[in-house]
Design a protein around this motif. Structure first.
Motif, PDB file in Angstrom:
ATOM      1  N   ILE A 110       0.821  -1.213   0.000  1.00 22.26           N
ATOM      2  CA  ILE A 110       0.000   0.000   0.000  1.00 22.26           C
ATOM      3  C   ILE A 110       0.859   1.270   0.000  1.00 22.26           C
ATOM      4  CG2 ILE A 110      -0.121   0.154   2.533  1.00 22.26           C
ATOM      5  CD1 ILE A 110      -3.143   0.760   2.182  1.00 22.26           C
ATOM      6  N   LYS A 111       2.144   1.134   0.407  1.00 20.41           N
ATOM      7  CA  LYS A 111       3.042   2.282   0.454  1.00 20.41           C
ATOM      8  C   LYS A 111       3.408   2.809  -0.933  1.00 20.41           C
ATOM      9  CE  LYS A 111       3.679   2.198   4.964  1.00 20.41           C
ATOM     10  NZ  LYS A 111       3.146   0.884   5.332  1.00 20.41           N
ATOM     11  N   ALA A 112       3.066   2.039  -1.989  1.00 24.97           N
ATOM     12  CA  ALA A 112       3.497   2.453  -3.326  1.00 24.97           C
ATOM     13  C   ALA A 112       2.909   3.820  -3.698  1.00 24.97           C
ATOM     14  CB  ALA A 112       3.112   1.400  -4.354  1.00 24.97           C
ATOM     15  N   GLY A 162       9.849  -1.002   7.252  1.00 24.89           N
ATOM     16  CA  GLY A 162      10.148  -1.831   6.081  1.00 24.89           C
ATOM     17  C   GLY A 162       9.506  -1.366   4.791  1.00 24.89           C
ATOM     18  N   ASN A 163       8.177  -1.424   4.718  1.00 26.14           N
ATOM     19  CA  ASN A 163       7.533  -1.210   3.422  1.00 26.14           C
ATOM     20  C   ASN A 163       7.626   0.224   2.906  1.00 26.14           C
ATOM     21  OD1 ASN A 163       6.840  -3.853   3.018  1.00 26.14           O
ATOM     22  ND2 ASN A 163       4.808  -3.665   3.931  1.00 26.14           N
ATOM     23  N   LEU A 164       7.549   1.208   3.792  1.00 28.26           N
ATOM     24  CA  LEU A 164       7.696   2.582   3.313  1.00 28.26           C
ATOM     25  C   LEU A 164       9.131   2.781   2.813  1.00 28.26           C
ATOM     26  CD1 LEU A 164       6.340   5.308   2.867  1.00 28.26           C
ATOM     27  CD2 LEU A 164       7.239   6.034   5.076  1.00 28.26           C
ATOM     28  N   CYS A 271      -3.816  -0.712   9.985  1.00 35.19           N
ATOM     29  CA  CYS A 271      -3.295   0.604  10.361  1.00 35.19           C
ATOM     30  C   CYS A 271      -2.013   0.509  11.181  1.00 35.19           C
ATOM     31  CB  CYS A 271      -4.363   1.349  11.172  1.00 35.19           C
ATOM     32  SG  CYS A 271      -3.821   2.922  11.857  1.00 35.19           S
ATOM     33  N   GLY A 272      -1.015   1.296  10.778  1.00 36.02           N
ATOM     34  CA  GLY A 272       0.213   1.438  11.562  1.00 36.02           C
ATOM     35  C   GLY A 272       0.228   2.816  12.175  1.00 36.02           C
ATOM     36  N   VAL A 273       0.980   3.750  11.544  1.00 39.15           N
ATOM     37  CA  VAL A 273       1.030   5.109  12.056  1.00 39.15           C
ATOM     38  C   VAL A 273      -0.241   5.876  11.667  1.00 39.15           C
ATOM     39  CG1 VAL A 273       2.204   6.185  10.080  1.00 39.15           C
ATOM     40  CG2 VAL A 273       2.678   7.012  12.398  1.00 39.15           C
ATOM     41  N   GLY A 274      -0.940   5.366  10.653  1.00 42.77           N
ATOM     42  CA  GLY A 274      -2.237   5.931  10.282  1.00 42.77           C
ATOM     43  C   GLY A 274      -2.322   6.532   8.889  1.00 42.77           C
ATOM     44  N   GLY A 275      -1.183   6.836   8.289  1.00 44.57           N
ATOM     45  CA  GLY A 275      -1.165   7.561   7.023  1.00 44.57           C
ATOM     46  C   GLY A 275      -1.904   6.870   5.888  1.00 44.57           C
ATOM     47  N   ALA A 276      -1.560   5.599   5.652  1.00 45.73           N
ATOM     48  CA  ALA A 276      -2.163   4.904   4.513  1.00 45.73           C
ATOM     49  C   ALA A 276      -3.674   4.703   4.708  1.00 45.73           C
ATOM     50  CB  ALA A 276      -1.441   3.580   4.256  1.00 45.73           C
ATOM     51  N   PRO A 277      -4.097   4.080   5.815  1.00 46.18           N
ATOM     52  CA  PRO A 277      -5.542   3.917   5.986  1.00 46.18           C
ATOM     53  C   PRO A 277      -6.254   5.251   6.159  1.00 46.18           C
ATOM     54  CG  PRO A 277      -4.387   3.289   8.001  1.00 46.18           C
ATOM     55  CD  PRO A 277      -3.338   3.483   6.935  1.00 46.18           C
ATOM     56  N   GLY A 278      -5.568   6.221   6.767  1.00 46.67           N
ATOM     57  CA  GLY A 278      -6.166   7.539   6.966  1.00 46.67           C
ATOM     58  C   GLY A 278      -6.371   8.262   5.642  1.00 46.67           C
ATOM     59  N   ASP A 330       4.767  -6.631  11.089  1.00 50.65           N
ATOM     60  CA  ASP A 330       5.791  -5.578  11.124  1.00 50.65           C
ATOM     61  C   ASP A 330       5.309  -4.271  10.501  1.00 50.65           C
ATOM     62  OD1 ASP A 330       5.844  -7.197   8.814  1.00 50.65           O
ATOM     63  OD2 ASP A 330       7.805  -6.449   8.246  1.00 50.65           O
ATOM     64  N   GLY A 331       4.393  -4.348   9.544  1.00 52.55           N
ATOM     65  CA  GLY A 331       3.881  -3.120   8.924  1.00 52.55           C
ATOM     66  C   GLY A 331       3.005  -2.301   9.861  1.00 52.55           C
ATOM     67  N   LEU A 332       2.579  -2.921  10.958  1.00 49.58           N
ATOM     68  CA  LEU A 332       1.654  -2.249  11.885  1.00 49.58           C
ATOM     69  C   LEU A 332       2.281  -2.016  13.260  1.00 49.58           C
ATOM     70  CD1 LEU A 332      -1.487  -4.495  11.127  1.00 49.58           C
ATOM     71  CD2 LEU A 332      -0.573  -2.604   9.776  1.00 49.58           C
ATOM     72  N   ALA A 333       3.578  -2.326  13.384  1.00 48.98           N
ATOM     73  CA  ALA A 333       4.249  -2.261  14.688  1.00 48.98           C
ATOM     74  C   ALA A 333       4.626  -0.824  15.036  1.00 48.98           C
ATOM     75  CB  ALA A 333       5.493  -3.155  14.683  1.00 48.98           C
ATOM     76  N   THR A 413      -5.975  -5.527   1.197  1.00 49.63           N
ATOM     77  CA  THR A 413      -4.762  -6.332   1.441  1.00 49.63           C
ATOM     78  C   THR A 413      -3.549  -5.447   1.171  1.00 49.63           C
ATOM     79  OG1 THR A 413      -4.944  -7.215  -0.799  1.00 49.63           O
ATOM     80  CG2 THR A 413      -5.834  -8.548   0.982  1.00 49.63           C
ATOM     81  N   THR A 414      -2.864  -5.047   2.243  1.00 48.04           N
ATOM     82  CA  THR A 414      -1.906  -3.948   2.167  1.00 48.04           C
ATOM     83  C   THR A 414      -0.485  -4.318   1.774  1.00 48.04           C
ATOM     84  OG1 THR A 414      -1.739  -4.211   4.546  1.00 48.04           O
ATOM     85  CG2 THR A 414      -3.133  -2.427   3.761  1.00 48.04           C
ATOM     86  N   GLY A 415      -0.152  -5.613   1.738  1.00 53.22           N
ATOM     87  CA  GLY A 415       1.215  -5.952   1.343  1.00 53.22           C
ATOM     88  C   GLY A 415       1.409  -7.449   1.234  1.00 53.22           C
TER      89      GLY A 415
HETATM   90  C1  PLP Z   1       2.496   0.571   6.328  1.00 53.46           C
HETATM   91  C2  PLP Z   1       1.581  -0.542   6.256  1.00 53.46           C
HETATM   92  C3  PLP Z   1       0.263  -0.451   6.733  1.00 53.46           C
HETATM   93  C4  PLP Z   1      -0.309   0.752   7.446  1.00 53.46           C
HETATM   94  O1  PLP Z   1       0.051   2.011   6.951  1.00 53.46           O
HETATM   95  P1  PLP Z   1       0.324   3.208   7.968  1.00 53.46           P
HETATM   96  O2  PLP Z   1       0.487   4.391   7.084  1.00 53.46           O
HETATM   97  O3  PLP Z   1       1.595   2.884   8.705  1.00 53.46           O
HETATM   98  O4  PLP Z   1      -0.819   3.281   8.882  1.00 53.46           O
HETATM   99  C5  PLP Z   1      -0.537  -1.560   6.599  1.00 53.46           C
HETATM  100  N1  PLP Z   1      -0.099  -2.698   6.042  1.00 53.46           N
HETATM  101  C6  PLP Z   1       1.149  -2.813   5.559  1.00 53.46           C
HETATM  102  C7  PLP Z   1       1.564  -4.110   4.938  1.00 53.46           C
HETATM  103  C8  PLP Z   1       2.027  -1.758   5.655  1.00 53.46           C
HETATM  104  O5  PLP Z   1       3.268  -1.878   5.188  1.00 53.46           O
END
Ligand code: PLP
Length: 437
Positions: A110-112, A162-164, A271-278, A330-333, A413-415
């Protein structure tokens, strides 16, 4: 703190999965104009982000041959679930769709959209400053040596689990920037190896995600040629993510799927830090208003956004409430949510649910069996939403909104598509054992 918030915090400490419904959810027609006033962000900015990405399509297709077929547009398919039994512990009525960002080209997550968007915005800014790009020019000209020489004298850096890091590192390196990724202790080795292969400098930190971000921010602040992508505080990232909503609207329309008060969307977003889902929720609310219901999914050990929603004026982290932020997702840690994203979504989110690590692996395994999709544990969190709507407050919520048979559920499905086969095989084996297979 309200009694309800205190009760929810106590439940979070028990580390059992729960569904929290947002008492501050407002009407889109009231909330969005308010955000436009306080933050100067709205529909025009989302459309502008989409326009910029499309302007770069020729350049992107040149840099990444995997984008040629899609004419340089980085997008994922919207899939109809073939095996609804792959949803753990629930048999939701209504349409079941998967927004397959685990297969987003170039970065595999989803970071793409957000990450690549922010790097391109920065590249255009620099190019204008150095007179390499005039309004109306095709940015494909920035692939020429003159621009590459300029970019090579500049650093793009980011802190990430990792993913970002993958998204930013791959894009920045492809344009010829020096690229540096600060990674937290929980970042996977294969993600580091993949970046190093592309010439990206990986700086390893012993601390968590926030420590890696802070270290990267600090290092970049000491250099006049460094640009830091701040995952905790970036409107660019946020708007890049929001573009997904425009693409989803097109895909729903093409499939003839109505979205209105009688046919609402329920969207499940890890959701991790919130940016992508937000960012995605922000975009969806602009397009579908009160007909879309956005739910974030967070690990039981790392419910950063939920803790933030409960903590009122004094932002708390998951450590502050006695949780340890240790999760296989790890993407949500993430222990502390982005304040920027919190401010933007706190009245737009319908709710947040938490997920147990073991359930992530079960879901990952079922998705492999039923749908043949390769997702990572973080992404599996999307599918653990429906079981919380089978009874109690969740069931009431859905019944108050519409007839359950008319709801369209979208699992984001985010990654996962870039996870190496050996690593993925371990995920599946763990899930199969937990599922008793
Ligand atoms: C980064 C990430 C998220 C959540 O995105 P945030 O911007 O950190 O909230 C969800 N799933 C995966 C696989 C991610 O890499």
């Amino acid at each position: 703190m309200s009694v309800a918030a205190t009760t929810t915090l106590a439940a979070l400490r028990s580390r059992l999965p729960l569904l929290w419904l947002n008492p501050d959810l407002g009407r889109a027609a009231e909330v969005l104009p308010r955000i436009s006033e306080t933050h100067g962000m709205g529909m025009a900015d989302i459309v502008a982000a989409d326009t910029l990405l499309r302007r770069w399509s020729e350049a992107l297709a040149t840099l990444f041959p995997e984008l040629v077929a899609a004419q340089g547009v980085i997008e994922s398919p919207l899939l109809t679930m073939a095996a609804p039994w792959a949803i753990p512990g629930a048999a939701p009525q209504g349409r079941l769709l998967i927004k397959a960002d685990h297969s987003l080209p170039v970065a595999g997550s989803i970071k793409a959209r957000g990450g690549i968007f922010e790097v391109l915005v920065h590249a255009e800014k620099l190019a204008r400053k150095y007179d390499l790009l005039k309004p109306g020019d095709n940015p494909a000209r920035l692939l020429q040596p003159a621009a590459r020489e300029v970019f090579a004298r500049h650093l793009v850096s980011v802190g990430s689990t990792g993913n970002l890091g993958l998204s930013i590192g791959i894009m920045a390196a492809a344009l010829g920037f020096r690229a540096e990724v600060h990674m937290s202790h929980d970042a996977k080795e294969w993600k580091k190896a993949r970046l190093r292969m592309r010439g990206v400098t990986v700086v390893e930190h012993r601390g968590d995600y926030a420590a890696a971000v802070a270290a990267g921010r600090e290092a970049a602040s000491r250099s006049s040629t460094a640009y830091f992508v701040d995952d905790e505080d970036s409107t660019s990232l946020f708007l890049g993510y929001a573009v997904a909503a425009l693409r989803l609207r097109e895909q729903l329309a093409a499939a003839g799927i109505p979205v209105d008060a009688a046919h609402p969307l329920f969207v499940y977003l890890p959701c991790g830090v919130g940016g992508a889902p937000g960012g995605i929720s922000f975009g969806l609310k602009h397009l579908f208003g009160d007909a879309v219901h956005c739910f974030f999914a967070e690990p039981c050990a790392s419910p950063a956004m939920l803790v933030r929603m409960l903590s009122g004026d004094a932002p708390l982290s998951v450590y502050d409430v006695g949780l340890d932020n240790v999760t296989e997702a790890d993407g949500l840690a993430v222990a502390q949510a982005s304040e920027l994203v919190y401010a933007l979504v706190n009245s737009l989110l319908s709710g947040i649910y938490t997920v147990a690590d073991d359930d992530l692996f079960r879901a990952l395994y079922l998705l492999q069996e039923g749908e043949r999709l390769q997702i990572e544990p973080s992404a599996a969190a999307a599918f653990l939403g429906p079981s919380l709507f089978e009874a109690g407050a969740g069931l009431n919520y859905i019944r108050n909104v519409a007839s359950p048979a008319e709801v369209t559920h979208i699992f984001w499905t985010t990654g996962g598509s870039l996870v190496p086969p050996e690593e993925y095989a371990r995920f599946v084996a763990r899930g199969a054992a937990l599922a008793g297979r």
